[in-house]
Every structure is written in C-alpha cells, then in structure tokens.
Design a protein around this motif. Sequence first.
Motif, short mmCIF file in Angstrom:
data_model
loop_
_atom_site.label_atom_id
_atom_site.label_comp_id
_atom_site.label_asym_id
_atom_site.label_seq_id
_atom_site.Cartn_x
_atom_site.Cartn_y
_atom_site.Cartn_z
N LEU A 99 0.85 -1.18 0.00
CA LEU A 99 0.00 0.00 0.00
C LEU A 99 0.89 1.23 0.00
O LEU A 99 2.02 1.18 0.49
N ARG A 100 0.36 2.31 -0.53
CA ARG A 100 1.08 3.58 -0.52
C ARG A 100 0.18 4.62 0.13
O ARG A 100 -0.90 4.91 -0.39
N LEU A 101 0.63 5.16 1.23
CA LEU A 101 -0.10 6.21 1.92
C LEU A 101 0.41 7.57 1.49
O LEU A 101 1.61 7.75 1.23
N SER A 102 -0.51 8.51 1.41
CA SER A 102 -0.15 9.89 1.11
C SER A 102 -0.70 10.80 2.19
O SER A 102 -1.74 10.52 2.79
N CYS A 103 -0.02 11.90 2.41
CA CYS A 103 -0.48 12.90 3.37
C CYS A 103 -0.20 14.27 2.78
O CYS A 103 0.96 14.62 2.56
N ALA A 104 -1.26 15.00 2.53
CA ALA A 104 -1.13 16.31 1.93
C ALA A 104 -1.46 17.40 2.95
O ALA A 104 -2.49 17.32 3.63
N ALA A 105 -0.59 18.36 3.03
CA ALA A 105 -0.83 19.50 3.92
C ALA A 105 -1.43 20.64 3.12
O ALA A 105 -1.02 20.91 1.99
N SER A 106 -2.42 21.29 3.71
CA SER A 106 -3.05 22.42 3.04
C SER A 106 -3.14 23.60 4.00
O SER A 106 -3.13 23.43 5.21
N GLY A 107 -3.27 24.78 3.41
CA GLY A 107 -3.34 25.99 4.21
C GLY A 107 -2.28 26.98 3.76
O GLY A 107 -1.61 26.78 2.75
N SER A 108 -2.13 28.02 4.53
CA SER A 108 -1.18 29.08 4.18
C SER A 108 0.22 28.69 4.69
O SER A 108 0.73 29.24 5.65
N ILE A 109 0.83 27.75 3.98
CA ILE A 109 2.08 27.14 4.41
C ILE A 109 3.27 27.80 3.73
O ILE A 109 3.27 27.97 2.52
N PHE A 110 4.28 28.08 4.53
CA PHE A 110 5.55 28.57 4.00
C PHE A 110 6.57 27.44 3.96
O PHE A 110 7.13 27.13 2.92
N ILE A 111 6.78 26.79 5.10
CA ILE A 111 7.74 25.69 5.19
C ILE A 111 7.19 24.63 6.14
O ILE A 111 6.64 24.95 7.18
N ILE A 112 7.38 23.36 5.76
CA ILE A 112 7.09 22.25 6.66
C ILE A 112 8.42 21.61 7.05
O ILE A 112 9.21 21.26 6.17
N ASN A 113 8.68 21.50 8.32
CA ASN A 113 9.93 20.88 8.77
C ASN A 113 9.77 19.36 8.79
O ASN A 113 9.23 18.80 7.85
N GLY A 114 10.21 18.67 9.81
CA GLY A 114 10.14 17.22 9.84
C GLY A 114 8.71 16.70 9.74
O GLY A 114 7.78 17.29 10.27
N MET A 115 8.57 15.61 9.02
CA MET A 115 7.27 14.95 8.90
C MET A 115 7.45 13.47 9.21
O MET A 115 8.56 12.93 9.11
N GLY A 116 6.36 12.84 9.57
CA GLY A 116 6.47 11.43 9.90
C GLY A 116 5.15 10.70 9.85
O GLY A 116 4.09 11.32 9.72
N TRP A 117 5.26 9.40 9.91
CA TRP A 117 4.09 8.53 10.00
C TRP A 117 4.15 7.77 11.33
O TRP A 117 5.20 7.25 11.71
N TYR A 118 3.02 7.72 11.97
CA TYR A 118 2.85 6.99 13.22
C TYR A 118 1.68 6.02 13.02
O TYR A 118 0.89 6.17 12.11
N ARG A 119 1.61 5.03 13.89
CA ARG A 119 0.47 4.11 13.83
C ARG A 119 0.03 3.73 15.23
O ARG A 119 0.82 3.74 16.17
N GLN A 120 -1.24 3.37 15.30
CA GLN A 120 -1.79 2.93 16.57
C GLN A 120 -2.72 1.76 16.33
O GLN A 120 -3.73 1.89 15.62
N ALA A 121 -2.35 0.62 16.89
CA ALA A 121 -3.18 -0.57 16.81
C ALA A 121 -4.11 -0.61 18.02
O ALA A 121 -3.82 0.02 19.05
N PRO A 122 -5.22 -1.33 17.93
CA PRO A 122 -6.16 -1.40 19.05
C PRO A 122 -5.48 -1.87 20.33
O PRO A 122 -4.75 -2.86 20.34
N GLY A 123 -5.69 -1.13 21.40
CA GLY A 123 -5.12 -1.50 22.68
C GLY A 123 -3.65 -1.20 22.86
O GLY A 123 -3.06 -1.57 23.89
#
Length: 122
Positions: A18-42
Amino acid sequence: QVQLVESGGGLVQAGGSLRLSCAASGSIFIINGMGWYRQAPGKQREMVASITRGGSTNYADSVKGRFSISRDNAKNTVFLQMNSLKPEDTAVYYCNAESIVTVVAGTITGIWGQGTQVTVSS
C-alpha cells in the motif's frame, strides 16, 4: 488554518503493498520534519518513519527494509510506501508534521492528520 489529510489506506493481504499519502493544506511557507505513526487497538501510538525537510530518514526497526518514506516539498506531501505487509502492521496510520511555518500565523507545532486505517489479512 493548516490541515493534514491522509489517504491510501485499505485492506490488503499479507505480502501485499500500500502507498499512503499525506497532503498539507493551508497558508504554508515551510514544513519541517514529517512522519508517519500508527496505533493498533489496545496499543500506544508508535513512530513508523520520519523524514526531515532535507530528506534524512529514520525507521522503526519493525518496518526497516519494508517501508519507505519520501516527501515532495513543492507539493507539501509526504508518502509512505509499505511493502511485504504483515498482519501486525494493521493499525490506524497518522501523518504528523513536527512544525509548520505559516504565512500568516507564525510557526505551529505538533500537527496531526485524522488517520487512515490499514488492515492486513493473513
């Protein structure tokens, strides 16, 4: 207002991709570090992968060699390519931006997306 919107989750069989995407929107100048996290039930939310603005990456041991994080700074987007998926990868995956410098509201920190479900069947 800045938002992160994830897409690309779904149901896949073990061994699939699978390929996940994450798009940021808004009045953005710069985005510094980005990441993916996950949470399984419990379970607690855990870091999966992170990437600096310059492209340096870091991965959780459990996904090294299977997942790949990348970003397109021009499009304010981060991706997570997930290969050789396992049932234990099943979780809600969240996109995170460490900090975002906005045009009108200064720097905001700790921005999260709403999450996208990834389910891997055995």
